[in-house]
Design a protein around this motif. Structure first.
Motif, PDB file in Angstrom:
ATOM      1  N   GLN A  64       0.832  -1.207   0.000  1.00 26.78           N
ATOM      2  CA  GLN A  64       0.000   0.000   0.000  1.00 26.78           C
ATOM      3  C   GLN A  64       0.867   1.260   0.000  1.00 26.78           C
ATOM      4  OE1 GLN A  64      -3.525   0.514   2.450  1.00 26.78           O
ATOM      5  NE2 GLN A  64      -3.373  -1.591   3.163  1.00 26.78           N
ATOM      6  N   LEU A  65       0.415   2.261  -0.724  1.00 29.38           N
ATOM      7  CA  LEU A  65       0.994   3.606  -0.634  1.00 29.38           C
ATOM      8  C   LEU A  65       0.051   4.434   0.219  1.00 29.38           C
ATOM      9  CD1 LEU A  65       2.241   4.450  -4.251  1.00 29.38           C
ATOM     10  CD2 LEU A  65       3.471   3.361  -2.366  1.00 29.38           C
ATOM     11  N   ILE A  66       0.494   4.775   1.428  1.00 32.71           N
ATOM     12  CA  ILE A  66      -0.337   5.471   2.402  1.00 32.71           C
ATOM     13  C   ILE A  66       0.298   6.821   2.717  1.00 32.71           C
ATOM     14  CG2 ILE A  66      -1.231   5.394   4.758  1.00 32.71           C
ATOM     15  CD1 ILE A  66      -1.117   2.358   4.588  1.00 32.71           C
ATOM     16  N   VAL A  67      -0.526   7.857   2.772  1.00 35.59           N
ATOM     17  CA  VAL A  67      -0.034   9.175   3.151  1.00 35.59           C
ATOM     18  C   VAL A  67      -0.278   9.357   4.646  1.00 35.59           C
ATOM     19  CG1 VAL A  67      -0.181  11.659   2.795  1.00 35.59           C
ATOM     20  CG2 VAL A  67      -0.493  10.097   0.863  1.00 35.59           C
ATOM     21  N   THR A  68       0.762   9.205   5.424  1.00 37.58           N
ATOM     22  CA  THR A  68       0.758   9.471   6.851  1.00 37.58           C
ATOM     23  C   THR A  68       2.202   9.700   7.259  1.00 37.58           C
ATOM     24  OG1 THR A  68      -0.014   8.690   9.021  1.00 37.58           O
ATOM     25  CG2 THR A  68       0.948   7.051   7.535  1.00 37.58           C
ATOM     26  N   PHE A  69       2.407  10.114   8.486  1.00 36.62           N
ATOM     27  CA  PHE A  69       3.759  10.486   8.898  1.00 36.62           C
ATOM     28  C   PHE A  69       3.972  10.051  10.339  1.00 36.62           C
ATOM     29  CE2 PHE A  69       6.800  13.545  10.746  1.00 36.62           C
ATOM     30  CZ  PHE A  69       7.862  13.401   9.865  1.00 36.62           C
ATOM     31  N   GLY A  70       4.973   9.192  10.521  1.00 36.45           N
ATOM     32  CA  GLY A  70       5.313   8.739  11.859  1.00 36.45           C
ATOM     33  C   GLY A  70       4.453   7.584  12.324  1.00 36.45           C
ATOM     34  N   GLY A  71       4.711   7.152  13.549  1.00 37.18           N
ATOM     35  CA  GLY A  71       3.978   6.039  14.121  1.00 37.18           C
ATOM     36  C   GLY A  71       3.479   6.383  15.503  1.00 37.18           C
ATOM     37  N   GLY A  72       2.926   5.378  16.164  1.00 33.05           N
ATOM     38  CA  GLY A  72       2.440   5.599  17.506  1.00 33.05           C
ATOM     39  C   GLY A  72       1.127   6.367  17.527  1.00 33.05           C
ATOM     40  N   ASP A  73       0.859   7.077  18.603  1.00 37.63           N
ATOM     41  CA  ASP A  73      -0.397   7.776  18.843  1.00 37.63           C
ATOM     42  C   ASP A  73      -0.374   9.146  18.164  1.00 37.63           C
ATOM     43  OD1 ASP A  73      -2.551   9.219  19.923  1.00 37.63           O
ATOM     44  OD2 ASP A  73      -2.459   8.109  21.807  1.00 37.63           O
ATOM     45  N   PHE A  74      -1.318   9.378  17.247  1.00 36.70           N
ATOM     46  CA  PHE A  74      -1.334  10.651  16.524  1.00 36.70           C
ATOM     47  C   PHE A  74      -1.548  11.823  17.485  1.00 36.70           C
ATOM     48  CE2 PHE A  74      -5.778   9.285  16.547  1.00 36.70           C
ATOM     49  CZ  PHE A  74      -6.468  10.442  16.844  1.00 36.70           C
ATOM     50  N   ARG A  75      -2.273  11.606  18.573  1.00 39.40           N
ATOM     51  CA  ARG A  75      -2.506  12.685  19.530  1.00 39.40           C
ATOM     52  C   ARG A  75      -1.218  13.062  20.257  1.00 39.40           C
ATOM     53  NH1 ARG A  75      -7.523   9.236  21.690  1.00 39.40           N
ATOM     54  NH2 ARG A  75      -5.828   7.726  21.411  1.00 39.40           N
ATOM     55  N   ALA A  76      -0.425  12.046  20.606  1.00 38.70           N
ATOM     56  CA  ALA A  76       0.857  12.337  21.254  1.00 38.70           C
ATOM     57  C   ALA A  76       1.792  13.063  20.303  1.00 38.70           C
ATOM     58  CB  ALA A  76       1.490  11.030  21.734  1.00 38.70           C
ATOM     59  N   ASN A  77       1.806  12.657  19.031  1.00 41.73           N
ATOM     60  CA  ASN A  77       2.656  13.333  18.049  1.00 41.73           C
ATOM     61  C   ASN A  77       2.238  14.788  17.856  1.00 41.73           C
ATOM     62  OD1 ASN A  77       4.228  11.080  17.604  1.00 41.73           O
ATOM     63  ND2 ASN A  77       3.013  10.360  15.867  1.00 41.73           N
ATOM     64  N   LEU A  78       0.932  15.035  17.880  1.00 39.79           N
ATOM     65  CA  LEU A  78       0.442  16.401  17.743  1.00 39.79           C
ATOM     66  C   LEU A  78       0.899  17.260  18.915  1.00 39.79           C
ATOM     67  CD1 LEU A  78      -1.328  18.406  16.165  1.00 39.79           C
ATOM     68  CD2 LEU A  78      -3.291  17.578  17.492  1.00 39.79           C
ATOM     69  N   ARG A  79       0.819  16.709  20.129  1.00 41.64           N
ATOM     70  CA  ARG A  79       1.275  17.450  21.302  1.00 41.64           C
ATOM     71  C   ARG A  79       2.785  17.679  21.256  1.00 41.64           C
ATOM     72  NH1 ARG A  79      -2.220  13.731  23.883  1.00 41.64           N
ATOM     73  NH2 ARG A  79      -0.412  12.468  24.521  1.00 41.64           N
TER      74      ARG A  79
ATOM     75  N   GLY B 154      13.530   4.594  10.288  1.00 37.16           N
ATOM     76  CA  GLY B 154      12.226   4.894  10.855  1.00 37.16           C
ATOM     77  C   GLY B 154      11.127   4.884   9.816  1.00 37.16           C
ATOM     78  N   CYS B 155      10.996   3.757   9.089  1.00 39.99           N
ATOM     79  CA  CYS B 155       9.958   3.671   8.060  1.00 39.99           C
ATOM     80  C   CYS B 155       8.574   3.487   8.686  1.00 39.99           C
ATOM     81  CB  CYS B 155      10.256   2.532   7.096  1.00 39.99           C
ATOM     82  SG  CYS B 155      10.409   0.898   7.865  1.00 39.99           S
ATOM     83  N   TRP B 156       8.499   2.941   9.898  1.00 34.33           N
ATOM     84  CA  TRP B 156       7.258   2.794  10.645  1.00 34.33           C
ATOM     85  C   TRP B 156       6.182   2.004   9.904  1.00 34.33           C
ATOM     86  CZ3 TRP B 156       6.298   3.317  15.631  1.00 34.33           C
ATOM     87  CH2 TRP B 156       7.190   4.059  16.411  1.00 34.33           C
ATOM     88  N   GLY B 157       6.595   1.142   8.964  1.00 37.91           N
ATOM     89  CA  GLY B 157       5.620   0.272   8.327  1.00 37.91           C
ATOM     90  C   GLY B 157       4.833   0.883   7.191  1.00 37.91           C
ATOM     91  N   HIS B 158       5.126   2.117   6.804  1.00 38.74           N
ATOM     92  CA  HIS B 158       4.478   2.716   5.636  1.00 38.74           C
ATOM     93  C   HIS B 158       5.520   3.526   4.869  1.00 38.74           C
ATOM     94  CE1 HIS B 158       3.199   4.958   9.390  1.00 38.74           C
ATOM     95  NE2 HIS B 158       4.093   5.779   8.866  1.00 38.74           N
ATOM     96  N   GLY B 159       6.634   2.865   4.573  1.00 43.65           N
ATOM     97  CA  GLY B 159       7.813   3.587   4.148  1.00 43.65           C
ATOM     98  C   GLY B 159       8.060   3.726   2.663  1.00 43.65           C
ATOM     99  N   MET B 160       7.186   3.217   1.776  1.00 47.89           N
ATOM    100  CA  MET B 160       7.496   3.332   0.355  1.00 47.89           C
ATOM    101  C   MET B 160       7.503   4.785  -0.121  1.00 47.89           C
ATOM    102  SD  MET B 160       8.312   0.298  -0.479  1.00 47.89           S
ATOM    103  CE  MET B 160       8.377   0.323  -2.276  1.00 47.89           C
TER     104      MET B 160
END
Length: 462
Positions: free
Chosen positions: A79-94, A386-392
């Motif tokens: 899959q080609l997915i547009v997202t950035f980073g891993g873990g909890d999106f709320r924690a990343n936002l903070r 740090g590909c985090w499983g969506h690295g293509m």
């Protein structure tokens, strides 16, 4: 050895369906290069390609211990997915703020566009279908989680590419007792990742890059004026070194000065693929968009159709961290025996369909949950992990960034906040492995309790 031998059958569905492959010759004797790249995944081949494209006079050599695509680039879910980073999106936002997270998503979006350009420019036949993908909540999860995610994509400026789907709309689109409201992203889609990486490799060679396969690195010597990359049959002296090794970075010998062992940590993830679904089975399950479906929950699942009508699926319940410096086991016994049952529970219309192959491999995760790209403590050494499983798409864009860094250029890519920022390293690896596996164990217990409360109950092994 047969020059058209099929390498690494059993590593993934993509390797098993691949055409016979003639690898490049191994590195032999003493060689020189302006830039040497270690790693033949999407990061590595994209870097080689962009270096030669940006500076045709740059002498570029790439070393791969196995064959191009051997790691996560040839074993992911396609899959080609547009997202950035891993873990909890709320924690990343903070932690990083909306503006920075939005810039990270835009970086990945341009990575998808770069892959589409690779496919067009190099006529790569990798079965790409631009279907988009869906991030979906579970019906049994609190609506607050989905509402928070919906606000998050607004805060980071990504709503323009997204369509919100109500629980009723999702129920019409998919015959599943568990899927709730979702968000459809029109960007990205499905492809054969191994075909893509091999196609970019051919493009890099056409531009003049030298690629050596079956050339495991024994040692990297950094004490001299030039860096020496030593294999069992040869060596390369270079002015700049690019570590495009992601989950394998900690295995490189000779890089204590940049603390390479703590740049990232590998995590084992497992996938399976079914036999082809019949038209009647597809009609019964719905899935009119034929796009990837990713469950927005701690209870992570991912489902993606293939070009020949199969389903590739991944379960986060079975992930784990290797112990010490070993990368294994690459096949998880419990996922092998139990994972198919989850597919049938999510989509009852698929009851009786066969799983024909299961595989696994390491992805790369970082301490602060975002990709790490940049210049190491030794300014001659660049890296991406740090590909985090969506690295293509990240890897495709990283190749352009690493090429520009290697050429000492200042660009939009090299000025990205996560490229410039100091990187947070993992602590002692023994402690990391212990703590990470403990967290995984606690999360599995939580998921089993959550599954028992679902209607119908979602059944887990121990």
């Amino acid at each position: 050895m047969d020059a058209t031998q099929t390498y690494h059958r059993g590593r993934s569905y993509w390797f098993d369906r691949a055409s016979p492959y003639a690898p490049s010759e191994p590195l032999k004797g003493d060689q020189r290069a302006d830039v040497c790249i270690i790693g033949g995944g999407i990061n590595g081949v994209s870097t080689a390609y962009h270096l030669k494209q940006a500076d045709p006079g740059c002498d570029v050599a790439l070393i791969e211990s196995e064959v191009v695509g051997f790691g996560a680039s040839g074993r992911n879910a396609g899959q080609l997915i547009v997202t950035f980073g891993g873990g909890d999106f709320r924690a990343n936002l903070r932690r990083f703020g909306a503006e920075r997270m939005g810039a990270g998503w835009d970086y990945v979006d341009k990575g998808v566009q770069r892959i589409e350009q690779f496919i067009a420019d190099e006529a790569i036949e990798c079965d790409y279908t631009q279907t988009g993908f869906i991030e979906v909540s579970l019906r049994q999860d609190s609506p607050a989680l989905f509402d928070a995610y919906s606000r998050y994509v607004d805060q980071i400026g990504q709503r323009k590419s997204l369509t919100q789907l109500s629980a009723d709309q999702m129920a019409t689109a998919f015959d599943s007792p568990y899927l709730g409201a979702g968000i459809y992203d029109s960007r990205g889609g499905q492809l054969d990742p191994l075909k893509l990486v091999r196609g970019i490799k051919q493009g890099a060679e056409r531009l003049g890059a030298r690629i050596y396969e079956n050339s495991p690195v024994a040692h990297i010597e950094t004490s001299g004026a030039q860096i020496e990359v030593i294999t069992g049959a040869g060596r390369i002296r270079c002015s700049k070194l690019v570590l495009a090794t992601n989950a394998y970075t900690h295995l490189l010998d000779g890089l204590r000065t940049i603390d390479a062992e703590r740049l990232q940590s590998p995590m084992m993830v497992y996938a399976s693929v079914t036999e082809p679904l019949t038209p009647a089975q597809w009609e019964a399950v719905g899935w009119a968009r034929r796009c990837g479906v990713n469950v927005l929950s701690e209870l992570f699942y991912s489902f993606g159709p293939t070009i020949d009508g199969r389903l590739v699926y991944v379960s986060g319940y079975y992930l784990g961290f290797p112990r010490g410096r070993e990368l294994g086991p690459e096949i998880n016994r419990r996922f092998l025996t139990e994972g198919h049952g989850h597919l049938e529970q999510f989509f009852p219309a698929l009851r009786g369909i066969k799983t024909v192959q299961t595989w696994g491999g390491p992805i790369s995760i970082t301490y602060d949950s975002i990709p790490h790209i940049g210049v190491s403590r030794d300014p001659r050494i660049l890296y991406a992990c740090g590909c985090w499983g969506h690295g293509m798409p990240i890897g495709a864009r990283n190749g352009q960034t690493l090429a520009e860094l290697a050429l000492d250029r200042t660009t939009e890519n090299t000025d990205m906040w996560f490229v410039r920022n100091p990187k947070k390293h993992w602590p002692n690896r023994v402690l990391v492995n212990f703590a990470s596996n403990r967290i995984v164990s606690l999360r599995r217990s939580s998921n089993r309790r959550k599954g028992a409360r679902m209607s119908p109950p979602l059944r887990f092994g121990q």
